[in-house]
Design a protein around this motif. Structure first.
Motif, short mmCIF file in Angstrom:
data_model
loop_
_atom_site.label_atom_id
_atom_site.label_comp_id
_atom_site.label_asym_id
_atom_site.label_seq_id
_atom_site.Cartn_x
_atom_site.Cartn_y
_atom_site.Cartn_z
N ARG A 176 0.83 -1.21 0.00
CA ARG A 176 0.00 0.00 0.00
C ARG A 176 0.86 1.26 0.00
NH1 ARG A 176 -5.41 -1.13 0.60
NH2 ARG A 176 -5.76 -3.30 1.19
N ARG A 181 -3.99 3.13 -1.07
CA ARG A 181 -4.31 2.22 -2.18
C ARG A 181 -3.18 1.21 -2.38
NH1 ARG A 181 -5.01 5.68 -7.43
NH2 ARG A 181 -3.20 6.65 -6.44
N THR A 182 -3.55 0.02 -2.86
CA THR A 182 -2.49 -0.92 -3.22
C THR A 182 -1.81 -0.42 -4.50
OG1 THR A 182 -3.96 -2.25 -4.60
CG2 THR A 182 -3.75 -2.90 -2.27
#
Ligand SMILES: O=C(O)c1cc(=O)[nH]c(=O)n1[C@@H]1O[C@H](COP(=O)(O)O)[C@@H](O)[C@H]1O
Length: 285
Positions: A176, A181-182
C-alpha cells in the motif's frame, strides 16, 4: 468460436478491434510459448528450425479463428537474431490471417529508453509492430508514458501488469502507498484514466491473473483485462466470475500450454482452442 474475420476498420483503436474480435471469435487469447519441453513433445529439435516449425503450425492452425495470439518474446530471443526473425514473420503472418497479436515482452524502463521500446513494438512501421504489447510498471506508471502515447497514435494497445498470476506478485502488487491504495489499484486507476470516454472499450488494458483467490480491487477500467493462468497454472473457466465479478465481460482469458499441449496436429489444436473458447464464453457471458 467462429472463423469470422475481425472485420473492423484496421485503423480503429485497439480496444474497438479487440471488442469486435472477442464478440465474433470468442474471448480467447492463445499464447505461443515454445517451451523446450513442448518442442520435444511435438517431436521437434530445440533449435531455430524447431522453433519455426512450432510457431508456424500454431499460427496457421489458429490465426484465422482465435481473437488474439500472444507470442512470448523470450522463447524467440533465446535463439538470438534468428529466433527474432521467426517472431517477426509470425507476427506478420498472424495479423495477415486476421488475428490480433499481443506481443508478450513485458517491457518497462525510464521514460527516455521506454520511447525506444515503444518504437520497437508500437510504431506502425516497426518490423516487430504488434497490435498490443505487455508492459511492466515497476519503474512507475508515469515512465510508461512514451508507450501509452505511441499506442494512442498508432491505434495499438498495451496491457500493464497489475495483479499477476504468480504467487510472488502479491509482495509488490498488494503493498500500500501513502494514500492507502495498493500498488495494483494505483495502476488500475491510471489505466481507467487513460480509457476515459473510450467506446466500446479502451485500448489500455491490465493483466489480472485468473489464479487469484480474489481480485480485491476495482477492475472497472473501461479496458480489457488479460487473464493468464488458465490451464497449466491451475485456474479454470469457472474461476473467472469469482475473480472478475461484474468486469467479466471485459476479460480476455489467455491459455498457452493448455492449448499447445494438444499439438502438433493442427486439427487437435483447433479443437482444443474451440472448446476453450466455448467454455470461457459461457463462463463470462
Ligand atoms: O503477461 C502475461 O502474459 C502473463 C502475466 C501473468 O501474470 N502471468 C502469466 O502467466 N503471463 C504469461 O502467460 C503465459 C502463461 O502460460 P501458460 O501457463 O502455459 O498458460 C506465459 O507466457 C506467461 O508469461
Amino acid at each position: 468460436m467462429s472463423t469470422h474475420s475481425p472485420g473492423t476498420d484496421p485503423r480503429a483503436p485497439f480496444g474497438a478491434r479487440l471488442r469486435h474480435a472477442m464478440d465474433t471469435r470468442g474471448p480467447l487469447c492463445v499464447g505461443i510459448d515454445p517451451h523446450p519441453s513442448l518442442l520435444a513433445d511435438w517431436g521437434l529439435d530445440d533449435d531455430v528450425e524447431g522453433l519455426r516449425n512450432f510457431t508456424h503450425t500454431v499460427v496457421d492452425a489458429l490465426a484465422d479463428r482465435v481473437a488474439v495470439l500472444k507470442p512470448q518474446s523470450a522463447f524467440f530471443e533465446r535463439f538470438g537474431s534468428a529466433g527474432v526473425a521467426v517472431l517477426e514473420a509470425a507476427v506478420a503472418r498472424a495479423r495477415e490471417a486476421g488475428a490480433l497479436v499481443l506481443m508478450d515482452a513485458k517491457r518497462g524502463d525510464i521514460g527516455s529508453t521506454m520511447a525506444a521500446y515503444a518504437d520497437a513494438y508500437l510504431r506502425a512501421d516497426a518490423p516487430l509492430h504488434a497490435d498490443a504489447v505487455t508492459l511492466s510498471p515497476f519503474l512507475g506508471f508515469g515512465s510508461l508514458r512514451p508507450a501509452l502515447d505511441a499506442a494512442r497514435e498508432s491505434g495499438s494497445g498495451v496491457f500493464v501488469l497489475a495483479l499477476t498470476s504468480n504467487p510472488e506478485g502479491a509482495d509488490v502488487q498488494r503493498a500500500r502507498g501513502a494514500d492507502g491504495r495498493t500498488v495494483a489499484q494505483a495502476v488500475l486507476d491510471r489505466l481507467a484514466a487513460e480509457n476515459e470516454g473510450a467506446e466500446p472499450l479502451g485500448s489500455f488494458g491490465a493483466v489480472v491473473g485468473a489464479t487469484l483467490a480474489e481480485a480485491d480491487a476495482d477492475l472497472g477500467i473501461n479496458g480489457p483485462l488479460l487473464a493468464p493462468g488458465i490451464g497449466a497454472q491451475g485456474a479454470t473457466a469457472g474461476d473467472l466470475r469469482r475473480v472478475f465479478g461484474s468486469a467479466a465481460g471485459n476479460v480476455l482469458p489467455s491459455v498457452s500450454r493448455g492449448v499447445l499441449r494438444h499439438g502438433p496436429d493442427p486439427e487437435a489444436l483447433r479443437k482444443a482452442a474451440r472448446i476453450e473458447a466455448e467454455q470461457l464464453a459461457e463462463a463470462i457471458g
